[in-house]
Design a protein around this motif. Structure first.
Motif, mmCIF file in Angstrom:
data_model
loop_
_atom_site.group_PDB
_atom_site.id
_atom_site.type_symbol
_atom_site.label_atom_id
_atom_site.label_comp_id
_atom_site.label_asym_id
_atom_site.label_seq_id
_atom_site.Cartn_x
_atom_site.Cartn_y
_atom_site.Cartn_z
ATOM 1 N N GLN A 14 10.882 82.113 28.853
ATOM 2 C CA GLN A 14 10.510 80.899 29.589
ATOM 3 C C GLN A 14 11.554 79.820 29.404
ATOM 4 O OE1 GLN A 14 6.409 79.812 28.327
ATOM 5 N NE2 GLN A 14 5.918 79.976 30.500
ATOM 6 N N LEU A 15 11.812 79.092 30.482
ATOM 7 C CA LEU A 15 12.578 77.853 30.453
ATOM 8 C C LEU A 15 11.694 76.813 31.125
ATOM 9 C CD1 LEU A 15 16.130 79.058 31.565
ATOM 10 C CD2 LEU A 15 15.437 78.390 29.263
ATOM 11 N N VAL A 16 11.309 75.799 30.381
ATOM 12 C CA VAL A 16 10.377 74.800 30.897
ATOM 13 C C VAL A 16 11.062 73.441 30.906
ATOM 14 C CG1 VAL A 16 8.143 73.700 30.636
ATOM 15 C CG2 VAL A 16 8.419 76.122 30.029
ATOM 16 N N GLU A 17 11.323 72.942 32.124
ATOM 17 C CA GLU A 17 11.955 71.637 32.268
ATOM 18 C C GLU A 17 10.903 70.542 32.262
ATOM 19 O OE1 GLU A 17 14.405 74.314 35.207
ATOM 20 O OE2 GLU A 17 12.300 74.035 34.669
ATOM 21 N N GLY A 50 10.736 65.816 32.219
ATOM 22 C CA GLY A 50 11.466 64.560 32.199
ATOM 23 C C GLY A 50 11.851 64.018 33.566
ATOM 24 N N GLY A 51 11.585 64.765 34.628
ATOM 25 C CA GLY A 51 11.898 64.261 35.953
ATOM 26 C C GLY A 51 10.937 63.167 36.372
ATOM 27 N N GLY A 52 11.240 62.558 37.525
ATOM 28 C CA GLY A 52 10.370 61.511 38.025
ATOM 29 C C GLY A 52 11.073 60.640 39.031
ATOM 30 N N LEU A 53 10.446 59.518 39.325
ATOM 31 C CA LEU A 53 10.983 58.537 40.268
ATOM 32 C C LEU A 53 11.645 57.417 39.483
ATOM 33 C CD1 LEU A 53 11.218 57.281 43.113
ATOM 34 C CD2 LEU A 53 8.930 56.300 42.727
ATOM 35 N N VAL A 54 12.867 57.079 39.851
ATOM 36 C CA VAL A 54 13.604 56.020 39.171
ATOM 37 C C VAL A 54 14.390 55.228 40.206
ATOM 38 C CG1 VAL A 54 15.588 57.519 38.695
ATOM 39 C CG2 VAL A 54 15.145 55.541 37.211
ATOM 40 N N GLN A 55 14.585 53.959 39.935
ATOM 41 C CA GLN A 55 15.361 53.116 40.838
ATOM 42 C C GLN A 55 16.859 53.380 40.656
ATOM 43 O OE1 GLN A 55 14.184 49.045 40.155
ATOM 44 N NE2 GLN A 55 12.404 49.230 41.480
ATOM 45 N N PRO A 56 17.652 53.112 41.682
ATOM 46 C CA PRO A 56 19.109 53.229 41.539
ATOM 47 C C PRO A 56 19.598 52.412 40.350
ATOM 48 C CG PRO A 56 18.539 52.953 43.842
ATOM 49 C CD PRO A 56 17.270 52.770 43.076
ATOM 50 N N GLY A 57 20.515 52.997 39.594
ATOM 51 C CA GLY A 57 21.010 52.360 38.385
ATOM 52 C C GLY A 57 20.224 52.694 37.137
ATOM 53 N N GLY A 58 19.090 53.342 37.314
ATOM 54 C CA GLY A 58 18.241 53.682 36.182
ATOM 55 C C GLY A 58 18.679 54.949 35.468
ATOM 56 N N SER A 59 17.881 55.340 34.472
ATOM 57 C CA SER A 59 18.196 56.502 33.645
ATOM 58 C C SER A 59 16.994 57.427 33.510
ATOM 59 C CB SER A 59 18.615 56.049 32.235
ATOM 60 O OG SER A 59 19.793 55.262 32.272
ATOM 61 N N LEU A 60 17.286 58.685 33.321
ATOM 62 C CA LEU A 60 16.286 59.689 32.994
ATOM 63 C C LEU A 60 16.906 60.675 32.015
ATOM 64 C CD1 LEU A 60 14.648 60.683 36.416
ATOM 65 C CD2 LEU A 60 13.531 59.482 34.546
ATOM 66 N N ARG A 61 16.056 61.279 31.191
ATOM 67 C CA ARG A 61 16.500 62.332 30.291
ATOM 68 C C ARG A 61 15.677 63.578 30.563
ATOM 69 N NH1 ARG A 61 15.620 63.244 23.855
ATOM 70 N NH2 ARG A 61 17.666 64.140 23.347
ATOM 71 N N LEU A 62 16.345 64.610 31.043
ATOM 72 C CA LEU A 62 15.677 65.879 31.276
ATOM 73 C C LEU A 62 15.755 66.735 30.009
ATOM 74 C CD1 LEU A 62 17.039 66.818 34.818
ATOM 75 C CD2 LEU A 62 15.098 65.351 34.204
ATOM 76 N N SER A 63 14.707 67.512 29.790
ATOM 77 C CA SER A 63 14.670 68.464 28.680
ATOM 78 C C SER A 63 14.330 69.840 29.216
ATOM 79 C CB SER A 63 13.616 68.058 27.643
ATOM 80 O OG SER A 63 13.893 66.796 27.091
ATOM 81 N N CYS A 64 14.828 70.848 28.549
ATOM 82 C CA CYS A 64 14.511 72.238 28.903
ATOM 83 C C CYS A 64 14.241 72.985 27.610
ATOM 84 C CB CYS A 64 15.656 72.869 29.671
ATOM 85 S SG CYS A 64 15.463 74.642 29.983
ATOM 86 N N LEU A 65 12.988 73.376 27.426
ATOM 87 C CA LEU A 65 12.581 74.104 26.232
ATOM 88 C C LEU A 65 12.612 75.592 26.536
ATOM 89 C CD1 LEU A 65 11.417 74.238 23.367
ATOM 90 C CD2 LEU A 65 9.149 73.955 24.385
ATOM 91 N N ALA A 66 13.362 76.336 25.734
ATOM 92 C CA ALA A 66 13.531 77.771 25.940
ATOM 93 C C ALA A 66 12.718 78.570 24.933
ATOM 94 C CB ALA A 66 15.002 78.137 25.808
ATOM 95 N N SER A 67 12.261 79.722 25.368
ATOM 96 C CA SER A 67 11.553 80.622 24.466
ATOM 97 C C SER A 67 11.709 82.052 24.958
ATOM 98 C CB SER A 67 10.063 80.252 24.376
ATOM 99 O OG SER A 67 9.447 80.359 25.643
ATOM 100 N N GLY A 68 11.602 83.001 24.012
ATOM 101 C CA GLY A 68 11.615 84.408 24.387
ATOM 102 C C GLY A 68 12.974 85.071 24.414
ATOM 103 N N PHE A 69 14.018 84.336 24.040
ATOM 104 C CA PHE A 69 15.353 84.934 23.971
ATOM 105 C C PHE A 69 16.163 84.185 22.922
ATOM 106 C CE2 PHE A 69 17.873 81.727 26.276
ATOM 107 C CZ PHE A 69 16.880 81.014 26.929
ATOM 108 N N ALA A 70 17.329 84.727 22.600
ATOM 109 C CA ALA A 70 18.177 84.152 21.550
ATOM 110 C C ALA A 70 18.951 82.961 22.101
ATOM 111 C CB ALA A 70 19.124 85.213 21.015
ATOM 112 N N PHE A 71 18.295 81.822 22.101
ATOM 113 C CA PHE A 71 18.829 80.608 22.733
ATOM 114 C C PHE A 71 20.254 80.298 22.283
ATOM 115 C CE2 PHE A 71 18.503 76.598 24.831
ATOM 116 C CZ PHE A 71 19.130 75.663 24.017
ATOM 117 N N SER A 72 20.523 80.417 21.005
ATOM 118 C CA SER A 72 21.833 80.019 20.472
ATOM 119 C C SER A 72 22.957 80.947 20.921
ATOM 120 C CB SER A 72 21.785 79.952 18.953
ATOM 121 O OG SER A 72 21.490 81.222 18.413
ATOM 122 N N SER A 73 22.623 82.053 21.559
ATOM 123 C CA SER A 73 23.636 82.985 22.058
ATOM 124 C C SER A 73 23.944 82.793 23.538
ATOM 125 C CB SER A 73 23.179 84.426 21.830
ATOM 126 O OG SER A 73 23.057 84.705 20.461
#
Length: 114
Positions: A2-5, A7-30
């Motif tokens: 699984q890869l689960v994103e 952090g998305g959403g609605l933001v005004q121009p000039g704004g910021s967002l931080r997306l995250s993706c949590l991984a499971s079920g495989f050797a992520f560090s590889s």
């Protein structure tokens, strides 16, 4: 696998967002990890990528200086910090893992609008 994103959403121009993706079920560090995006009516394009160790990164020209990709191998998570967002950044953002196999997340919507 699984890869689960999040952090998305609605933001005004000039704004910021931080997306995250949590991984499971495989050797992520590889696996190299990337963020892609797909705007309405367009193809899926690479935005940023990071090697498995974090020692190498790539950014598409349109996001250089505004977006930062990072990863925490202890938490099986990759991030995309997006600053100075523009309306043209509006898209569904997808997490991608590339190694012996390739995996995709389900995507998270980012909308930049006033």
């Amino acid at each position: 696998v699984q890869l689960v994103e999040s952090g998305g959403g609605l933001v005004q121009p000039g704004g910021s967002l931080r997306l995250s993706c949590l991984a499971s079920g495989f050797a992520f560090s590889s696996f190299a990890m990337s963020w892609y995006r797909q705007a309405p009516g367009k193809g899926r394009d690479l935005v940023a990528a990071m090697s498995n160790t974090g020692g190498s990164t790539y950014y598409v020209d349109s996001v250089k200086g505004r977006f930062t990709i990072s990863r925490d191998n202890a938490k099986n998570t990759v991030y995309l910090q997006m600053n100075s967002l523009k309306p043209e950044d509006t898209a569904v953002y997808y997490c991608n893992a590339r190694g012996r196999e390739t995996y995709w997340g389900q995507g998270t919507q980012v909308t930049v609008s006033s």
